[in-house]
Design an enzyme around this catalytic site. Structure first.
Site: not given
Ligand code: NAP
Length: 527
Positions: A278, A325, A387, A478
């Protein structure tokens, strides 16, 4: 004081290596600090020559172990080394050390006289490498041994509040040359905002790869010496002090040289906030648009700490990331409809003296998706969202806005159900048994889990799914730029993209909200 100076800390084992580092960084620095305590013993005997070997002012420092350095040989030997550094001073001040760092509890009048006689300024320092120092404005009155000395205070904050206190205290300091530093992760803002703090300089370290090079050479050199040699250093020794940035990042990411007392501050808060892109996105925007502002990382263990810091620095725009958040909500007077629907706030602004929250992730994703697909809505498109975490909530909101029909797949099926019900989508457990449902929703697959962030072999959330080559795959990750899933999809002929454009768009939307100015065109910017 116009702006703080950038000082490069030199911690190589030989003077020759230190000179190479000066050469490499000279375009980004104003002066250097020779850390004599990091030199091999035979090199310590040659320090008097150092100012003549470089074209910049130099600080002579022999940091004791108790103050975070490497020097262990006692005060007698240290006094002799200081004397060596000041010996044979010449009237050409450029050939002498410009500054000498002496701790508050170190007092050798003959050395101090010798320094003053030939224009070497004394930095009188206090370090606490394990705890915060709080009564700073009082201390700067008592630490210097005479009025011509520069008072340096460096400490290790335990929380962001200790750093906030430093800014508060710095405002009370008048007519006194000071160097103020909060070390470590929490203190990173003090490295960037030295000019706002009124600190004469900020200390920096060479980039990691240059230090590895230094240490490699050192290992080769040291393997020729006796293994018992006192000069053997820890191979893993890297930056001179915890929290230092390198001079290139400081100049090119944070526009350090244009920061002044009046520069407006924005930032991103989260914890641990290890690597964030950022600052790069926002600071390039300020530079391009000629806005006197800087965007900094603000690691905070709690939202309250982050908001207190923001109040102290008059920050009116704060980006929020993991894990705050959701938890920042109770501290806000009002939130937008979209932040309420998603249940997550990534953007906080001060309006009419109250904190207001919104979310730019959904719109950021939407913009990136439209670019990727080349169409403005998702009518007739069946979408699989893999997810149901924070990112999925923003994605689901955007898919609904764009008119798509989706099914949400998640390991914890209750979370998939809860999110799906909010938008009248379908849901299913993320498992091979539901592959047939995934096939039905596979026009567009949006991957939102964090699984693909690791380089592990099983870093594929849908290993049971075989790509036909007709699907479009949007992976919100990313880093890495290409996940295992993206690679597999691409090899089958699918169109793929990662989450970088989403990240950029959510940032450019915040830029507009914080500054009121449109972000410059992305084409041609190196982000
Ligand atoms: P989060 O709220 O912690 O959610 C994680 C998700 O991954 C949940 O659905 C979780 O499932 C699943 N998960 C994690 N480990 C797993 C496993 N071993 N097997 C199956 N499912 C699994 O995280 P988030 O904030 O959504 O972020 C997720 C990803 O998105 C990250 O890589 C982050 O860097 C990326 N992201 C990118 C942007 C962007 O601007 N490009 C913005 C935000 C996030 P459960 O619910 O079953 O735990």
């Amino acid at each position: 004081m116009l702006r703080s100076k950038i000082c490069l800390c030199l911690t190589a084992p030989t003077l020759e290596q230190d000179v190479k580092l000066v050469e490499k960084y000279k375009n980004w620095i104003d002066l250097v600090e020779l850390r004599v305590d990091c030199l091999n013993q035979d090199q310590q005997l040659l320090i008097r020559e150092f100012p003549k070997m470089i074209d910049l002012p130099a600080i002579l420092t022999i940091r004791r172990k108790s103050d975070g350095g490497n020097y262990t040989q006692g005060e007698g030997a240290r006094t002799v080394l200081f004397a060596k550094g000041l010996s044979f001073a010449t009237l050409d001040q450029k050939k002498n050390f410009a500054y000498i760092d002496m701790e508050e509890d170190f007092s050798i009048p003959s050395l101090e006289e010798a320094a003053r006689a030939f224009g070497t300024r004394i930095i009188r320092s206090v370090h606490n490498i394990s705890a915060p120092i709080t009564n700073i404005s009082e201390l700067v009155k008592t630490i210097p041994h005479s009025s011509d000395e520069i008072c340096k205070i460096a400490f290790m904050p335990k929380t962001l509040s200790d750093v906030t206190n430093l800014y508060r205290e710095a405002k009370k300091i008048k007519n006194q040359d000071v160097i103020l530093i909060a070390m470590g992760h929490y203190g990173v803002s003090t490295r960037i905002l030295a000019s706002k703090l009124g600190s004469l300089l900020t200390f920096t370290s060479p980039k990691q790869e240059d230090l590895i090079f230094t240490n490699k050479e050192f290992q080769e050199a040291s393997s020729l010496q006796s293994p018992n040699s006192d000069s053997l250093k820890n191979e893993t020794q890297t930056s001179a002090a915890p929290g230092q940035l390198d001079p290139i990042t400081l100049s090119e990411v944070y526009n350090f040289k244009s920061i002044n007392k009046d520069t407006k501050v924005f930032g991103v808060t989260g914890f641990p906030l290890a690597a964030t892109k950022s600052p790069l996105i926002h600071n390039i925007g300020y530079r391009e648009k000629g806005i006197d502002a800087v965007y900094i990382p603000i690691p905070a263990a709690t939202p309250q700490d982050a908001l207190n810091f923001a109040e102290e620095l008059n920050i009116t725009g704060l980006s929020v990331t993991v894990p705050h958040k959701e938890t920042i909500r109770p501290y806000l007077s009002q939130i937008s409809e979209v932040a309420d629907a998603i249940g997550s706030t990534n953007t906080v602004m001060k309006q009419d003296n109250l904190w207001y929250g919104t979310n730019t992730d959904a719109t950021g994703f939407s913009k990136a998706l439209i670019e990727f697909l080349g169409k403005k809505n998702l009518r007739f498109c069946k979408v699989a969202i893999i997810g149901a975490g924070g990112a999925a909530k923003a994605v689901a909101n955007a898919i609904r806005e764009l008119g798509g029909k989706a099914c949400i797949f998640n390991r914890t099926v209750e979370k998939a159900k809860e999110l799906a019900l909010q938008y009248k989508f379908k849901w299913a457990e993320l498992s091979p048994q539901n592959n047939y449902i995934l096939e039905k929703y596979s026009n567009l697959i949006i991957q939102t889990t964090s699984i693909g962030m690791t380089p592990k072999e099983d870093a594929d959330p849908i290993p049971f799914y075989t790509f036909k080559g007709t699907e479009s795959l949007f992976d919100v990750i990313y880093e890495p730029a290409e996940t295992k899933l993206m690679k597999r999809a691409k090899e089958s002929g699918c169109k793929t993209t990662n989450g970088y454009r989403m990240l950029i768009h959510q940032g450019t939307l915040q830029f507009k909200l914080y500054t009121g100015v449109d972000y410059p065109p992305l084409e041609g910017l190196s982000i």
